[in-house]
Each structure stands twice: as C-alpha cells, then as structure tokens.
Design a protein around this motif. Structure first.
Motif, PDB file in Angstrom:
ATOM      1  N   GLU A 174       2.379  31.035 -58.309  1.00  0.00           N
ATOM      2  CA  GLU A 174       2.639  32.404 -57.810  1.00  0.00           C
ATOM      3  C   GLU A 174       3.000  33.241 -59.107  1.00  0.00           C
ATOM      4  OE1 GLU A 174       3.236  31.830 -53.038  1.00  0.00           O
ATOM      5  OE2 GLU A 174       4.986  31.923 -54.390  1.00  0.00           O
ATOM      6  N   ARG A 175       4.117  32.546 -59.683  1.00  0.00           N
ATOM      7  CA  ARG A 175       4.573  33.486 -60.968  1.00  0.00           C
ATOM      8  C   ARG A 175       3.548  33.851 -62.019  1.00  0.00           C
ATOM      9  NH1 ARG A 175      10.805  30.819 -61.263  1.00  0.00           N
ATOM     10  NH2 ARG A 175      10.914  30.255 -59.208  1.00  0.00           N
ATOM     11  N   VAL A 176       3.020  32.542 -62.217  1.00  0.00           N
ATOM     12  CA  VAL A 176       1.667  32.804 -63.361  1.00  0.00           C
ATOM     13  C   VAL A 176       0.645  33.817 -62.844  1.00  0.00           C
ATOM     14  CG1 VAL A 176      -0.486  31.467 -64.204  1.00  0.00           C
ATOM     15  CG2 VAL A 176       1.991  30.524 -64.158  1.00  0.00           C
ATOM     16  N   ASP A 177       0.216  33.756 -61.732  1.00  0.00           N
ATOM     17  CA  ASP A 177      -0.801  34.612 -60.882  1.00  0.00           C
ATOM     18  C   ASP A 177      -0.394  36.005 -61.100  1.00  0.00           C
ATOM     19  OD1 ASP A 177      -2.292  32.745 -60.544  1.00  0.00           O
ATOM     20  OD2 ASP A 177      -1.847  32.269 -58.254  1.00  0.00           O
ATOM     21  N   THR A 178       1.095  36.250 -60.977  1.00  0.00           N
ATOM     22  CA  THR A 178       1.548  37.548 -61.059  1.00  0.00           C
ATOM     23  C   THR A 178       1.370  38.149 -62.433  1.00  0.00           C
ATOM     24  OG1 THR A 178       3.383  37.451 -59.373  1.00  0.00           O
ATOM     25  CG2 THR A 178       3.676  39.054 -61.027  1.00  0.00           C
ATOM     26  N   LEU A 180      -0.961  36.931 -64.765  1.00  0.00           N
ATOM     27  CA  LEU A 180      -2.525  37.103 -64.869  1.00  0.00           C
ATOM     28  C   LEU A 180      -2.931  38.640 -64.267  1.00  0.00           C
ATOM     29  CD1 LEU A 180      -3.550  33.667 -64.474  1.00  0.00           C
ATOM     30  CD2 LEU A 180      -3.551  34.676 -66.757  1.00  0.00           C
ATOM     31  N   ALA A 181      -2.311  38.955 -63.114  1.00  0.00           N
ATOM     32  CA  ALA A 181      -2.823  40.106 -62.512  1.00  0.00           C
ATOM     33  C   ALA A 181      -2.654  41.270 -63.499  1.00  0.00           C
ATOM     34  CB  ALA A 181      -2.128  40.338 -61.082  1.00  0.00           C
ATOM     35  N   TRP A 182      -1.441  41.375 -64.300  1.00  0.00           N
ATOM     36  CA  TRP A 182      -1.336  42.302 -65.020  1.00  0.00           C
ATOM     37  C   TRP A 182      -2.372  42.520 -66.019  1.00  0.00           C
ATOM     38  CZ3 TRP A 182       4.311  40.178 -66.097  1.00  0.00           C
ATOM     39  CH2 TRP A 182       5.287  40.551 -64.920  1.00  0.00           C
ATOM     40  N   LEU A 183      -3.003  41.541 -66.617  1.00  0.00           N
ATOM     41  CA  LEU A 183      -4.103  41.224 -67.498  1.00  0.00           C
ATOM     42  C   LEU A 183      -5.527  41.646 -66.969  1.00  0.00           C
ATOM     43  CD1 LEU A 183      -2.714  38.296 -69.647  1.00  0.00           C
ATOM     44  CD2 LEU A 183      -2.604  40.826 -70.153  1.00  0.00           C
ATOM     45  N   ASP A 184      -5.510  41.827 -65.456  1.00  0.00           N
ATOM     46  CA  ASP A 184      -6.688  42.212 -64.858  1.00  0.00           C
ATOM     47  C   ASP A 184      -6.897  43.754 -65.018  1.00  0.00           C
ATOM     48  OD1 ASP A 184      -7.586  39.647 -64.351  1.00  0.00           O
ATOM     49  OD2 ASP A 184      -6.603  39.562 -62.351  1.00  0.00           O
ATOM     50  N   ARG A 185      -5.895  44.342 -65.400  1.00  0.00           N
ATOM     51  CA  ARG A 185      -6.173  45.850 -65.392  1.00  0.00           C
ATOM     52  C   ARG A 185      -6.981  46.170 -66.898  1.00  0.00           C
ATOM     53  NH1 ARG A 185       0.518  46.562 -64.837  1.00  0.00           N
ATOM     54  NH2 ARG A 185       0.761  46.035 -62.590  1.00  0.00           N
ATOM     55  N   LEU A 226       1.786  25.970 -66.894  1.00  0.00           N
ATOM     56  CA  LEU A 226       1.154  26.545 -68.034  1.00  0.00           C
ATOM     57  C   LEU A 226      -0.451  26.193 -68.258  1.00  0.00           C
ATOM     58  CD1 LEU A 226       4.250  25.248 -70.428  1.00  0.00           C
ATOM     59  CD2 LEU A 226       3.737  27.672 -69.350  1.00  0.00           C
ATOM     60  N   ALA A 227      -0.743  25.053 -67.750  1.00  0.00           N
ATOM     61  CA  ALA A 227      -2.286  24.942 -67.710  1.00  0.00           C
ATOM     62  C   ALA A 227      -3.128  25.861 -66.690  1.00  0.00           C
ATOM     63  CB  ALA A 227      -2.623  23.669 -66.862  1.00  0.00           C
ATOM     64  N   ARG A 228      -2.297  26.435 -65.694  1.00  0.00           N
ATOM     65  CA  ARG A 228      -2.891  27.580 -64.893  1.00  0.00           C
ATOM     66  C   ARG A 228      -2.937  28.773 -65.618  1.00  0.00           C
ATOM     67  NH1 ARG A 228      -3.417  27.873 -59.435  1.00  0.00           N
ATOM     68  NH2 ARG A 228      -3.629  29.816 -58.376  1.00  0.00           N
ATOM     69  N   LEU A 229      -1.779  29.134 -66.485  1.00  0.00           N
ATOM     70  CA  LEU A 229      -1.919  30.369 -67.321  1.00  0.00           C
ATOM     71  C   LEU A 229      -2.888  30.210 -68.276  1.00  0.00           C
ATOM     72  CD1 LEU A 229      -0.641  32.839 -68.436  1.00  0.00           C
ATOM     73  CD2 LEU A 229       0.895  31.233 -69.623  1.00  0.00           C
ATOM     74  N   LEU A 230      -3.064  28.914 -68.863  1.00  0.00           N
ATOM     75  CA  LEU A 230      -4.149  28.835 -70.015  1.00  0.00           C
ATOM     76  C   LEU A 230      -5.683  29.145 -69.334  1.00  0.00           C
ATOM     77  CD1 LEU A 230      -2.829  26.110 -72.398  1.00  0.00           C
ATOM     78  CD2 LEU A 230      -2.327  28.646 -72.543  1.00  0.00           C
ATOM     79  N   ASP A 231      -5.739  28.194 -68.342  1.00  0.00           N
ATOM     80  CA  ASP A 231      -7.131  28.495 -67.674  1.00  0.00           C
ATOM     81  C   ASP A 231      -7.331  29.898 -67.375  1.00  0.00           C
ATOM     82  OD1 ASP A 231      -7.593  25.744 -67.906  1.00  0.00           O
ATOM     83  OD2 ASP A 231      -6.621  25.259 -65.787  1.00  0.00           O
ATOM     84  N   GLY A 232      -6.271  30.687 -66.738  1.00  0.00           N
ATOM     85  CA  GLY A 232      -6.608  32.185 -66.444  1.00  0.00           C
ATOM     86  C   GLY A 232      -6.797  32.995 -67.985  1.00  0.00           C
TER      87      GLY A 232
END
Length: 438
Positions: A174-178, A180-185, A226-232
């Motif tokens: 959930e922290r990673v998804d938060t 990544l959502a900033w970078l969806d802007r 961290l893998a989730r972050l890199l995938d995102g």
C-alpha cells in the motif's frame, strides 16, 4: 476606386513583412521554463544491515546493487538510533547540530520528546536544520513523503506538499501504491522528491533478533515491496527516469537478558534524573549530587563507559547541543544499561535485538544503494558517513544545498558523470572515480 499597381502592391507587402520581422527581432523573448529534474525516491529500510544482502532473500535489492552503486557500508551518526539518523540523512547535519539527539529528549522550553508523543513529533521547534523537502520546496520543486521522521512537523514554515502521520497499518504494498499514484498525475504535477519508509526489518530484528526467521521474512517482504515499485515504474515507462537511493539508519545487534547492567548498582536512584536508558544512557545529577554522580560513573566500567557531555569521544561529533544530558553513558556492543524498575516493567527480559551502540561497531553498519539514470553501474563505494547523503540529494534535484556537514565530493564517484558518461549539473564538478565491482 483606385487600384494600386501590382509592382507597388508587392513592394508594400515586402515592406510590411520586413517591419513585422524587425518587430519580432526586438520583442522580448519569453524565457523557457527550466527543465525539471528526474524524480528522486529516498527509501529507508529501517534496521537493515548491509550483510543482510548476503542471505539470498532480497533478489530485487541484489539486482539493483549489481547494476547500480553499492557502498561497503554507511556509517550511522551517533547515537545509532532511528530518529537522529533519519533526520541526518535528509539534513546532512549530525544530531549534535540538528537537535534530534536521541529518540527520547528533554528540552527546558519544549518539554519531553518521544516517538509516541505526537505533539512533540509534529512541533517544528524540535527539528533544526533544513530537511531536503524544505530545501526543494523553497526552490520550486514539489515534494511528497510516505513517512519519514521530521516530515510530520512544519519546519521553517514548510512541510512536504504531501505527507502522512506515521502508522504501521499501511502494508508495504500500500505504501508503494501511494507513491506510484503520485506518478500517475500529469508530469508537471509529479513530486520530484519522494520518500518511502519501511520499519518491518527493524521491528522483527528487535522482537526476534537479527538472525531470526522472522527477520528473514521481513527482509523478503520489503524486497517484494521494492519489486512492486520497480514493476510499477516499468509499467509507466519510468524505469530509466527515476533515481532511487535505498538506505538504512543503522544495523542491529544481538542482546540478551544475561547482558544487562543495572544502574542501581552504581548510583542511588535519587542522585540523578535519568532521561534515557538502554544502549545510550543520559542523566543529569540532581542539585547537590554532582560530585557524587561523577565519582560513581565517569570513566570506564565493565561493559560500559561514561563521560561528561563536553568530553565525549571526538569521533562521535556529539556533546555540544543543550539537549544532550550532562552525563552520557554508552553500553558496549550487545549490552544494555537499565534500572531494576525498568527491567521489572519489561517482565525481567529484554528483546533480543538492539541498536544504539558505537557507530563503529560492525553490527551498527547501515545500507546505501543507489540506482537510476544519474548513477554509474557496478560501482562499489568505500564506507562513508551518512551526512553525505543530503548534498547528493540536492545535486540530483539540481538545487542549492543548505548548510550541512556533508560533502558531495564523497559521493561523486557514484555518479555516471564521474565515469565520463553523463554531464554533471551546472556548478558541480567531478574530481574522482569509484572502483568498479567485480
């Protein structure tokens, strides 16, 4: 009706075009907007010792290390505790200068400070220096923090544009998804500086010990995040546009209930006000008991030593700030200093993992890993002090660093520019190169 002859009409048109071109040439040019830097993500794996990489439980971290920059280790600042070192990473100041001199403190004007005292944690008067998110905001960049000590307080009148009160409830994913959502802007709205914080390895290390299966599970869990972050980032086409700096604040040592020193055996309880216990003891003699306390404590003892704050070892760069108690005692690696009352409150047992020991103790070593378009590939750095991370962050963001104890030159070998593959930012220079890892 008068008709202008064709040659005259052509001449008039040419004159008009010439006048327009001349006007354009003399019109003030609108300055192009300065290019925004690549986003920088500063990640803390609290309590992650660099040797944890060798356990084979963190393939994502290992891949980043193999294709980026890895330090042999990073030296924490004294004391090797969570809040002082996290704030040093983002200010470049040692705790003695930024004022977060321990996780627990007392200030005559402000009262008590502790990790669970929300009013103090969110009071900017405790937090000296200028954290990188303030530096960046002052120079026109957006910032956002997914947890970081200091980010919950208004410091010098500013917080990050987006920040959260710390809670252990959000999962690593959930922290990673938060973030990544900033970078969806839209790209102009991206934060250019962001943080992620994971306490899971530290918590498991305290509760079960640095070599426990639960600690191994926590290592694997943060690696998966961290893998989730890199995938995102890859899914958004940003894999080559984001600079990652992955750090820890300190390592972790084994302790036990058999390695506890009771202060009561050295000093009557009423003789001093004890402000901190554990690995680093801070106390102030009660009026009239100064000579008694100093005679009982100052100097070397079995498994610990005590100093007046003005006479602490110079290599710790510690002892000038008024929040530091009059006498500081440091336990040897693996030992704890407690009172009988504190030990009884803990049920007569201490948790099997601890930090707060001499930063030169091997168990206290911290992690530093960097990866992204600004960084060289396959470079190993020698050990360095964590005060040098802040000027590196400022360099990556293209902003002017505030006054600090760090020096960008220490980490220039980590940059592609040091290896002739990327130009340095204006105003910076490159003087040395790092060693290539084999």
């Amino acid at each position: 009706m008068t008709i202008t002859p064709r040659p005259l009409r052509a001449l008039a048109a040419l004159l008009l075009i010439g006048l327009l071109l001349a006007a354009c040439a003399h019109a003030p040019r609108q300055a192009a907007a300065p290019a925004l830097p690549d986003p920088v993500i500063l990640i803390s794996l609290d309590g992650f010792h660099p040797d944890y990489l060798q356990r084979g439980l963190s393939p994502t971290l290992q891949r980043l290390a193999d294709t980026g920059v890895l330090a042999a280790w990073m030296n924490p600042s004294y004391p090797s505790l969570t809040f002082p070192n996290h704030y040093t990473l983002v200010t470049g100041l040692r705790p003695d200068r930024h004022g977060i001199v321990h996780n627990t403190m007392f200030d005559p004007a402000l009262g008590s400070f502790g990790l669970s005292l929300r009013g103090a944690v969110e009071d900017g008067r405790w937090w000296g220096g200028e954290p990188i998110w303030v530096t960046a905001r002052r120079q026109g960049l957006r910032t956002a923090t997914m947890f970081w000590p200091g980010s919950e307080a208004e410091i010098a009148g500013l917080r990050p544009h987006e920040w959260f009160r710390f809670s252990p409830q959000p999962t690593p994913a959930e922290r990673v998804d938060t973030l990544l959502a900033w970078l969806d802007r839209p790209e102009p709205d991206w934060p250019r500086f962001m943080t992620l914080y994971f306490e899971h390895v530290d918590t498991a290390g305290h509760d079960f010990g640095p070599h426990a299966p639960q600690t191994d599970a926590a290592i694997a869990a943060v690696d998966a995040a961290l893998a989730r972050l890199l995938d995102g980032l890859r899914a958004r086409g940003l894999e080559g546009r984001v600079n990652l700096i992955i750090t820890s604040d300190h390592g972790m040592a084994e302790v036990s209930s058999e390695r506890v020193i009771l202060l009561d055996d050295h000093l009557p309880r009423e003789a001093a006000r004890i402000l901190t216990l554990g690995e680093v003891v801070g106390l102030s003699p009660q009026p009239g008991h100064e000579a008694e306390v100093e005679a009982a404590l100052l100097g070397r003892h079995a498994h610990f030593a005590c100093w007046r704050r003005e006479q602490l070892p110079p290599r710790w760069h510690y002892g000038r700030h008024p929040r530091i108690p009059a006498i500081v005692c440091q336990a040897d690696e693996g030992w704890k200093l407690l009172t009988r009352a504190a030990l009884e409150r803990a049920g007569g047992r201490v948790k099997p993992g601890a930090h707060g020991f001499d930063p030169e103790a091997p168990s206290m070593r911290a992690l530093f890993l960097a990866h992204g378009p600004a960084f060289a590939q396959g470079v190993e750095l020698p050990p360095f002090d964590n005060v040098h991370v802040y000027p590196l962050l400022a360099h990556l963001l293209g902003i002017t660093a505030a006054d600090c104890d760090g020096d960008l030159a220490v980490l220039v070998p980590a940059l592609r520019s040091a290896h002739g593959t990327q130009a340095v930012l204006p105003g910076q220079s490159c003087s040395s190169c790092g060693s290539t890892r084999r």
